[in-house]
Design an enzyme around this catalytic site. Structure first.
Site, PDB file in Angstrom:
ATOM      1  N   GLU A  57      53.098  57.601  45.899  1.00  0.00           N
ATOM      2  CA  GLU A  57      52.772  58.820  46.659  1.00  0.00           C
ATOM      3  C   GLU A  57      52.991  60.075  45.829  1.00  0.00           C
ATOM      4  O   GLU A  57      52.295  61.082  46.001  1.00  0.00           O
ATOM      5  CB  GLU A  57      53.587  58.904  47.954  1.00  0.00           C
ATOM      6  CG  GLU A  57      53.150  57.946  49.045  1.00  0.00           C
ATOM      7  CD  GLU A  57      53.771  56.562  48.901  1.00  0.00           C
ATOM      8  OE1 GLU A  57      54.515  56.332  47.915  1.00  0.00           O
ATOM      9  OE2 GLU A  57      53.518  55.707  49.777  1.00  0.00           O
ATOM     10  N   PHE A 119      62.392  51.826  62.298  1.00  0.00           N
ATOM     11  CA  PHE A 119      61.947  51.371  60.979  1.00  0.00           C
ATOM     12  C   PHE A 119      61.052  52.434  60.334  1.00  0.00           C
ATOM     13  O   PHE A 119      60.087  52.891  60.944  1.00  0.00           O
ATOM     14  CB  PHE A 119      61.187  50.040  61.123  1.00  0.00           C
ATOM     15  CG  PHE A 119      60.622  49.549  59.816  1.00  0.00           C
ATOM     16  CD1 PHE A 119      61.463  49.165  58.774  1.00  0.00           C
ATOM     17  CD2 PHE A 119      59.251  49.484  59.615  1.00  0.00           C
ATOM     18  CE1 PHE A 119      60.950  48.714  57.573  1.00  0.00           C
ATOM     19  CE2 PHE A 119      58.727  49.036  58.414  1.00  0.00           C
ATOM     20  CZ  PHE A 119      59.578  48.654  57.388  1.00  0.00           C
ATOM     21  N   GLN A 120      61.380  52.811  59.140  1.00  0.00           N
ATOM     22  CA  GLN A 120      60.631  53.808  58.348  1.00  0.00           C
ATOM     23  C   GLN A 120      60.537  55.174  59.034  1.00  0.00           C
ATOM     24  O   GLN A 120      59.554  55.881  58.878  1.00  0.00           O
ATOM     25  CB  GLN A 120      59.243  53.286  57.974  1.00  0.00           C
ATOM     26  CG  GLN A 120      59.324  52.124  56.993  1.00  0.00           C
ATOM     27  CD  GLN A 120      58.008  51.764  56.341  1.00  0.00           C
ATOM     28  OE1 GLN A 120      56.954  51.930  56.923  1.00  0.00           O
ATOM     29  NE2 GLN A 120      58.079  51.251  55.118  1.00  0.00           N
ATOM     30  N   LYS A 169      52.356  57.840  65.372  1.00  0.00           N
ATOM     31  CA  LYS A 169      51.363  56.769  65.428  1.00  0.00           C
ATOM     32  C   LYS A 169      50.606  56.812  66.757  1.00  0.00           C
ATOM     33  O   LYS A 169      49.382  56.641  66.786  1.00  0.00           O
ATOM     34  CB  LYS A 169      52.080  55.418  65.245  1.00  0.00           C
ATOM     35  CG  LYS A 169      51.118  54.286  64.980  1.00  0.00           C
ATOM     36  CD  LYS A 169      51.833  53.062  64.438  1.00  0.00           C
ATOM     37  CE  LYS A 169      50.830  51.952  64.152  1.00  0.00           C
ATOM     38  NZ  LYS A 169      51.461  50.765  63.557  1.00  0.00           N
ATOM     39  N   MET A 483      62.865  68.286  25.055  1.00  0.00           N
ATOM     40  CA  MET A 483      63.344  69.629  25.370  1.00  0.00           C
ATOM     41  C   MET A 483      64.849  69.626  25.608  1.00  0.00           C
ATOM     42  O   MET A 483      65.558  70.552  25.196  1.00  0.00           O
ATOM     43  CB  MET A 483      62.589  70.188  26.588  1.00  0.00           C
ATOM     44  CG  MET A 483      62.914  71.623  26.892  1.00  0.00           C
ATOM     45  SD  MET A 483      62.556  72.708  25.494  1.00  0.00           S
ATOM     46  CE  MET A 483      60.978  73.386  25.971  1.00  0.00           C
TER      47      MET A 483
HETATM   48  C1  LIG Z   1      61.465  65.016  37.106  1.00  0.00           C
HETATM   49  C2  LIG Z   1      62.240  65.720  36.049  1.00  0.00           C
HETATM   50  N1  LIG Z   1      63.390  65.186  35.600  1.00  0.00           N
HETATM   51  C3  LIG Z   1      64.092  65.800  34.623  1.00  0.00           C
HETATM   52  C4  LIG Z   1      63.652  66.987  34.087  1.00  0.00           C
HETATM   53  C5  LIG Z   1      64.462  67.702  33.010  1.00  0.00           C
HETATM   54  N2  LIG Z   1      63.697  67.784  31.766  1.00  0.00           N
HETATM   55  C6  LIG Z   1      63.016  68.896  31.392  1.00  0.00           C
HETATM   56  S1  LIG Z   1      62.218  68.710  29.960  1.00  0.00           S
HETATM   57  C7  LIG Z   1      62.781  67.156  29.783  1.00  0.00           C
HETATM   58  C8  LIG Z   1      62.415  66.333  28.564  1.00  0.00           C
HETATM   59  C9  LIG Z   1      60.977  65.983  28.538  1.00  0.00           C
HETATM   60  O1  LIG Z   1      60.791  64.963  27.576  1.00  0.00           O
HETATM   61  P1  LIG Z   1      59.359  64.445  27.218  1.00  0.00           P
HETATM   62  O2  LIG Z   1      58.588  64.148  28.444  1.00  0.00           O
HETATM   63  O3  LIG Z   1      59.481  63.329  26.245  1.00  0.00           O
HETATM   64  O4  LIG Z   1      58.671  65.716  26.549  1.00  0.00           O
HETATM   65  P2  LIG Z   1      59.127  66.546  25.244  1.00  0.00           P
HETATM   66  O5  LIG Z   1      60.115  67.583  25.673  1.00  0.00           O
HETATM   67  O6  LIG Z   1      59.727  65.568  24.279  1.00  0.00           O
HETATM   68  O7  LIG Z   1      57.863  67.161  24.752  1.00  0.00           O
HETATM   69  C10 LIG Z   1      63.602  66.790  30.843  1.00  0.00           C
HETATM   70  C11 LIG Z   1      64.289  65.481  30.976  1.00  0.00           C
HETATM   71  C12 LIG Z   1      62.452  67.519  34.619  1.00  0.00           C
HETATM   72  N3  LIG Z   1      61.961  68.683  34.204  1.00  0.00           N
HETATM   73  N4  LIG Z   1      61.762  66.851  35.573  1.00  0.00           N
END
Ligand SMILES: Cc1ncc(C[n+]2csc(CCOP(=O)(O)OP(=O)(O)O)c2C)c(N)n1
Length: 571
Positions: A57, A119-120, A169, A483
């Site tokens: 979803e 349920f759900q 529903k 990042m």
């Molecule tokens: C759903 C979610 N979980 C955690 C984060 C925190 N977060 C921000 S950037 C990042 C790293 C992203 O890594 P990647 O997808 O490999 O991209 P890169 O930065 O290496 O280009 C994280 C974990 C987020 N923004 N969204």
């Protein structure tokens, strides 16, 4: 199927009919017990309402967002009660932060069971109150025509955003003769002309300013104000800065375009913000990623803030003139009051700052450098645009998102789609699915990290099932949650806690889903593989194995002033 207006039909049929009346053509979702009556009815409407079965979803929600962002129309997604509904919470929050118009329809348990931990059962209207413009619980099918009309109106008017309709529903099953509303009163604030006094004040500030600047955000794109923004900038000679979400609102190759401000914005843009005397903010909400430490933001500027959402005006940055209104209407009303100016001195000063801090130099290749750098990929992608047709770029969240924003030339509204407000990893692949359906004649490029790709790559199956061919995916694979690793490197003594990341063979994974997959690890291969991807009739997944510890610069450390930028590693 044709039903005469006096015939009874089920609540679920009424929902389908109402969606058709709203002009909906495609919707994304996953069925389940509490939404089965709607799926039953969708079968009869399958020639008019194309249902895309997603794999999660969350994917359905982001796909609806991608559809909305690419088309400017309301995106629609559906899910069942309980876990189906809660899986939609992330895209709802994402759409709320980015003002993306969305209507989310969820099934709910039978009304007799409400509040019994059936349920759900999940109180999804309660859960989503803070992240929707409105959330409806419909237990009486007779309300459906009005509620759906209102929901579409709310989602697409004023500050656009997500609206949830939770339908029990039994309401989906009840038979009724629907009464269709003529129109809705909701959101009737739209169209109120901006006050003359405010326009005069704003025009006076701009006309007498010596160092004016325009900050353009998503509101310019949402309201279709890009042409009038151009007219305002050209008449007044005022340079334009575009936020992450405003990229494309003003063509980046225009002489008045400066680029992106903020945490990973260009040095000269942030310097210009710090030294301007009048700042006209159109359709951006002064996000902290733009302002840095608010107390020191644009310290010399008198601020004119144009925003469709009155509650944004003065919320973070004190304003001299606040104009609530649709960006296009306000700019159109402002334009005739603005004097023709050139601002030679100020523009020369800004250009000089730009020359000094030449942005792309930051990523200059060192002599003898052999490794594939992430910026090589983005630069080559940018170069490839010139010789190919229409395109959109959807980025995920992380370092690659910032390189994408920095290194591609944005020229067209809705050509850049990303999760800016919530920063939701996993956004890009499903959003591309929606954008591909909204713009079937264009090429949809996805730029995604190895982390974000692994969050929602199961939607590759949906792309395959839908026969979508116009999506090309560039994975910037650095083996890290990049990042976060960058922050750890710069500010936490290289404690790479929870950031090294393994991955499957992405090219092989793509092939398992019926797509084309390639691995690229040498700089010489990049442009050939991009050419091949453009011409290949089908989804292509390119696993770019890049240098693992490249960083995004410039960078404003969190909580610092945008005047204090790091342009390279801290020693
Ligand atoms: C759903 C979610 N979980 C955690 C984060 C925190 N977060 C921000 S950037 C990042 C790293 C992203 O890594 P990647 O997808 O490999 O991209 P890169 O930065 O290496 O280009 C994280 C974990 C987020 N923004 N969204």
């Amino acid at each position: 199927m044709t039903v005469s207006s006096s015939q009874t039909r089920s609540g679920a049929q009424v929902i389908c009919e109402a969606l058709v009346r709203e002009g909906v053509e495609v919707l994304f979702g996953i069925p389940g017990g509490a939404i089965m009556p709607l799926y039953h009815a969708l079968w009869e409407y399958r020639d008019r309402l194309h249902h895309v079965l997603c794999r999660h979803e969350q994917g359905a929600g982001h796909a609806a967002e991608g559809y909305a962002r690419a088309s400017g129309r309301v995106g629609v997604c559906i899910g069942t009660s309980g876990p189906g509904a809660t899986n939609l919470v992330t895209p709802i929050a994402d759409a709320f932060m980015d003002s993306t118009p969305l209507v989310v329809i969820t099934g709910q348990v039978h009304s007799a069971l409400l509040g019994t931990d059936a349920f759900q059962e999940t109180d999804i209207t309660g859960i989503t109150i803070p992240i929707t413009k409105h959330s409806y619980l419909v237990t009486d099918a007779h309300e459906l025509p009005r509620v759906i009309r209102e929901a579409f109106h709310l989602a697409s008017s004023g500050r656009t955003g997500p609206v949830l309709i939770d339908v029990t529903k039994d309401a989906q099953q009840t038979r009724l003769v629907p009464e269709w509303p003529a129109s809705s009163d909701a959101g009737r604030m739209d169209g109120t002309p901006p006050a003359d006094r405010l326009l005069r004040h704003a025009a006076r500030l701009l006309n007498v300013s010596a160092r004016p600047l325009i900050l353009a955000g998503n509101g310019v794109i949402q309201s279709g104000a890009h042409h009038v923004l151009m007219a305002v900038a050209e008449r007044t000679g005022v340079p334009v800065v575009t936020t992450l979400h405003g990229l494309g609102a003003f063509p980046q190759d225009h002489p008045l375009s400066l680029g992106m401000p903020g945490m990973h914005g260009w040095v000269h843009v942030n310097r210009a913000l710090q030294s301007c005397d009048v700042l006209l903010n159109v359709g951006s909400r002064f996000d902290d990623r733009v302002t840095g430490k608010v107390a020191t933001f644009a310290p010399r500027a008198r601020v004119i803030h144009v925003d469709v959402d009155a509650s944004e005006i003065g919320k973070l940055v004190p304003v001299t003139v606040g104009i609530r209104g649709d960006a296009r209407q306000v700019l159109e009303a402002l334009l005739p009051r603005l004097e023709s100016r050139a601002h030679h001195a100020w523009r020369a000063e800004v250009r000089e700052m730009q020359a000094t801090h030449q942005p792309r130099q930051t990523y200059a290749r060192r002599d003898g450098e052999r490794r594939l750098m992430p910026y090589d990929v983005l630069r080559a992608l940018n170069a490839s645009f010139a010789s190919h047709g229409q395109y959109r770029v959807i980025s995920d969240v992380g370092q690659h998102q910032m390189w994408t924003a920095q290194l591609l030339d944005w020229r067209r509204p809705r050509s850049h789609i990303t999760s800016g407000g919530a920063g939701t990893m996993g956004f890009a692949v499903p959003a591309a699915l929606g954008a591909a359906l909204a713009a079937p004649d264009e090429t949809i490029w996805v730029v995604v990290g190895d982390g974000g790709f692994q969050m929602t790559n199961q939607e590759l199956a949906t792309l395959q099932q839908e026969g979508i061919r116009n999506v090309k995916i560039a994975i910037i694979n650095n083996g890290y949650l990049g990042m976060v690793r960058q922050w750890q490197e710069l500010f936490e003594q290289r404690r790479y806690s929870g950031t090294p990341l393994s991955a499957p063979d992405f090219a092989m994974l793509a092939r398992a889903y019926g797509h084309h997959g390639v691995v690229v690890d040498r700089v010489e291969q990049v442009s050939d593989v991009l050419t091949h991807a453009w011409s290949h009739d089908g989804v292509v997944v390119i696993d770019f194995r890049v240098e693992r510890e490249a960083n995004v610069f410039p960078m404003v450390p969190a909580g610092s002033s945008i005047g204090e930028m790091l342009t390279g590693p801290v020693s």
